[in-house]
Design an enzyme around this catalytic site. Structure first.
Site, PDB file in Angstrom:
ATOM      1  N   GLU A  41      79.450   1.388  -8.828  1.00 51.34           N
ATOM      2  CA  GLU A  41      78.466   1.994  -9.726  1.00 51.34           C
ATOM      3  C   GLU A  41      79.156   2.812 -10.829  1.00 51.34           C
ATOM      4  OE1 GLU A  41      73.922   3.029  -8.491  1.00 51.34           O
ATOM      5  OE2 GLU A  41      75.441   4.352  -7.674  1.00 51.34           O
ATOM      6  N   LYS A  56      64.496  -1.829 -11.211  1.00 55.81           N
ATOM      7  CA  LYS A  56      63.384  -0.913 -10.902  1.00 55.81           C
ATOM      8  C   LYS A  56      62.217  -1.153 -11.845  1.00 55.81           C
ATOM      9  CE  LYS A  56      66.238   2.902  -9.248  1.00 55.81           C
ATOM     10  NZ  LYS A  56      66.680   4.255  -9.528  1.00 55.81           N
ATOM     11  N   HIS A  93      89.901 -14.157  10.217  1.00 58.05           N
ATOM     12  CA  HIS A  93      89.487 -15.432  10.820  1.00 58.05           C
ATOM     13  C   HIS A  93      88.312 -16.053  10.066  1.00 58.05           C
ATOM     14  CE1 HIS A  93      91.876 -15.028  14.629  1.00 58.05           C
ATOM     15  NE2 HIS A  93      91.954 -13.800  14.141  1.00 58.05           N
TER      16      HIS A  93
HETATM   17  O1  PA5 Z   1      75.005   7.440  -7.504  1.00 60.63           O
HETATM   18  C1  PA5 Z   1      73.823   7.540  -7.770  1.00 60.63           C
HETATM   19  O2  PA5 Z   1      73.390   8.388  -8.576  1.00 60.63           O
HETATM   20  C2  PA5 Z   1      72.788   6.679  -7.082  1.00 60.63           C
HETATM   21  O3  PA5 Z   1      73.369   5.749  -6.242  1.00 60.63           O
HETATM   22  C3  PA5 Z   1      71.806   7.524  -6.290  1.00 60.63           C
HETATM   23  O4  PA5 Z   1      72.506   8.242  -5.313  1.00 60.63           O
HETATM   24  C4  PA5 Z   1      70.721   6.680  -5.629  1.00 60.63           C
HETATM   25  O5  PA5 Z   1      70.095   5.863  -6.563  1.00 60.63           O
HETATM   26  C5  PA5 Z   1      69.687   7.571  -4.952  1.00 60.63           C
HETATM   27  O6  PA5 Z   1      69.119   8.447  -5.868  1.00 60.63           O
HETATM   28  P1  PA5 Z   1      68.254   9.688  -5.412  1.00 60.63           P
HETATM   29  O7  PA5 Z   1      69.125  10.626  -4.676  1.00 60.63           O
HETATM   30  O8  PA5 Z   1      67.719  10.276  -6.681  1.00 60.63           O
HETATM   31  O9  PA5 Z   1      67.151   9.163  -4.516  1.00 60.63           O
END
Ligand code: PA5
Length: 436
Positions: free
Chosen positions: A285, A420, A306
């Site tokens: 990410e 989303k 394996h």
């Molecule tokens: O790294 C990030 O910001 C995301 O992966 C969030 O942690 C994830 O989308 C969850 O978001 P939230 O804590 O707002 O529910």
């Protein structure tokens, strides 16, 4: 930093010391950008000095909430997705028995998928148990955990009543904003705060990760002490002969430029499986944007030797591996003499499983290098809370630097909004109907 070592010997035929050294001036500059908040995403740099700057009141709040919760449950459900659960799960599984948590309540996870069967199975498992739940969401708006929290809150209210469930529900969210914050205030739930300037995947050393780990019986002060050692070592100097996180970042950067676009995070010990999951999110990410970035994947050896091992050895040569290895297992199990009969492993009697595993590790590294798969190695001294803290910090620092080296903002995730938007349109979420 004494619990983690980094080694790039098995990448040197692809990336020379000279090429690494040539990155030093850029890394020096980017280090200043990070430390002085001058780079991209500078409003999300709170994680950089969490180990040294987390106020005592935060640790005290986590521990007093843990005391309230632990005494009254034998099942603890952690609700969250992405950065709001992967770190806690990584830490808990790294330090727990392979078959569950023996130092505290059994830990369950919810809200990381939208599966009816999974959540029905979970609710069934909880019927006969003493339950507490912790919903974790910085934004308070992520659909998956919001739905899971709704299911579990209903369950808790039916089981304990509105009043009784209040002291069994802990909300970890933003200090001021979001629907979860408002709900926690309205209902009077126990609350823990996620600092404003720490993004999801960099939040494991905040109450997001520390509270569930504390409930699971982990010494979170030792985790923070380990992280502090890493913070000191990796903030003090950007020198690539000393700063192992930056050296790891530099190697990744150069390997990527040479066509090694997939990083295979390879662990031999099952306790590292969820560390790999946490790392994949952190690296993926943070780095995968603007048409570039290493694709982070993981394998669990020797099982995957394996299966995927064939691909690693002879498939498309776009891979490098990063081996994660724990040097000292908590226990050493010897291979017995055996009860007679030829089973083909008599020559190993008296040796430990780890002795054999290490040979598999060395054998795989050499074979893969021969097959043009260079590898990096991160070695942890042991499975301890201190090592865990160092590991979390090491990878956060490395991934942030890697993002800066490839000129992206390692602290945002604009790409995750697209699915989303489509999902909300398909679900006819108020405000999204017109996109149809
Ligand atoms: O790294 C990030 O910001 C995301 O992966 C969030 O942690 C994830 O989308 C969850 O978001 P939230 O804590 O707002 O529910």
């Amino acid at each position: 930093m004494d619990d983690i070592t980094f080694n790039d010997d098995n990448a040197k035929s692809f990336v020379s010391d000279k090429e690494i050294a040539a990155l030093q001036p850029e890394i020096d500059r980017l280090h200043v950008d990070l430390e002085q908040g001058q780079g991209a995403g500078s409003d999300c740099l709170g994680w950089l000095h969490l180990p040294s700057e987390t106020p005592a009141t935060t640790m005290d709040a986590i521990e007093s909430t843990r005391r309230k919760v632990s005494g009254q449950c034998n099942a603890f459900v952690c609700i969250g997705i992405g950065g709001s659960f992967l770190g806690a799960r990584a830490g808990i599984s790294f330090l727990s028995s392979a078959f569950g948590n023996s130092r505290g309540p059994e830990i369950f996870y919810a809200g990381q998928n939208l599966d009816s069967d999974y959540h029905s199975d979970l609710l069934e498992r909880l019927v006969e148990r003493d339950v507490c739940i912790n919903v974790i969401s910085k934004s308070g708006t992520s659909t998956e955990p919001s739905i899971a929290f709704r299911l579990l809150r209903d369950f808790m209210i039916k089981k304990y009543g509105k009043e009784g469930s209040r002291e069994r529900i802990v909300v970890t969210t933003d200090a001021k904003d979001g629907p979860l914050k408002r709900l926690a205030d309205e209902e009077g739930y126990l609350s823990l705060v996620i600092p404003d300037n720490v993004g999801g995947r960099y939040s494991v050393l905040t109450p997001v990760g520390l509270f569930p780990m504390a409930v699971a019986g982990i010494d979170i002060r030792a985790v923070m002490e380990g992280a502090l050692k890493a913070e000191k070592a990796l903030s003090d100097s950007a020198d690539l002969s000393k700063n192992s996180a930056y050296r790891y970042a530099a190697n990744r950067h150069l390997l990527f430029r040479k066509g090694k676009t997939i990083e295979l995070f390879a662990a031999f010990q099952p306790s590292l499986e969820h560390i790999s999951e946490w790392w994949k999110q952190l690296a993926g990410e943070s780095g995968g944007k603007e048409g570039g970035g290493i694709f982070p994947a993981s394998v669990q050896y020797t099982a995957d030797l394996h299966s995927l091992g064939q691909w690693v050895q002879e498939g498309n040569r776009i891979l490098f591996e990063t081996f994660l290895w724990v040097e000292n297992p908590t226990r050493r199990l010897k291979i017995p003499e055996g009860a007679g009969g030829e089973d083909g492993v008599g020559y190993l009697a008296g040796k430990t499983l780890d002795f054999v595993s290490e040979k598999a590790y060395k054998g795989a590294v050499a074979a893969h290098l021969e097959g043009e798969v260079p590898s990096l190695a991160v070695t942890l001294k042991e499975r301890s809370a201190q090592s865990l803290g160092q590991l979390f910090y090491f990878f956060e620092r490395a991934v942030a630097m890697a993002g800066y080296l490839s000129k992206v903002n390692p602290f945002d995730q604009p790409g995750v909004e697209s699915y989303k938007r489509n999902m909300f349109t398909l679900l006819k979420k108020p405000g999204y109907e017109k996109d149809e």
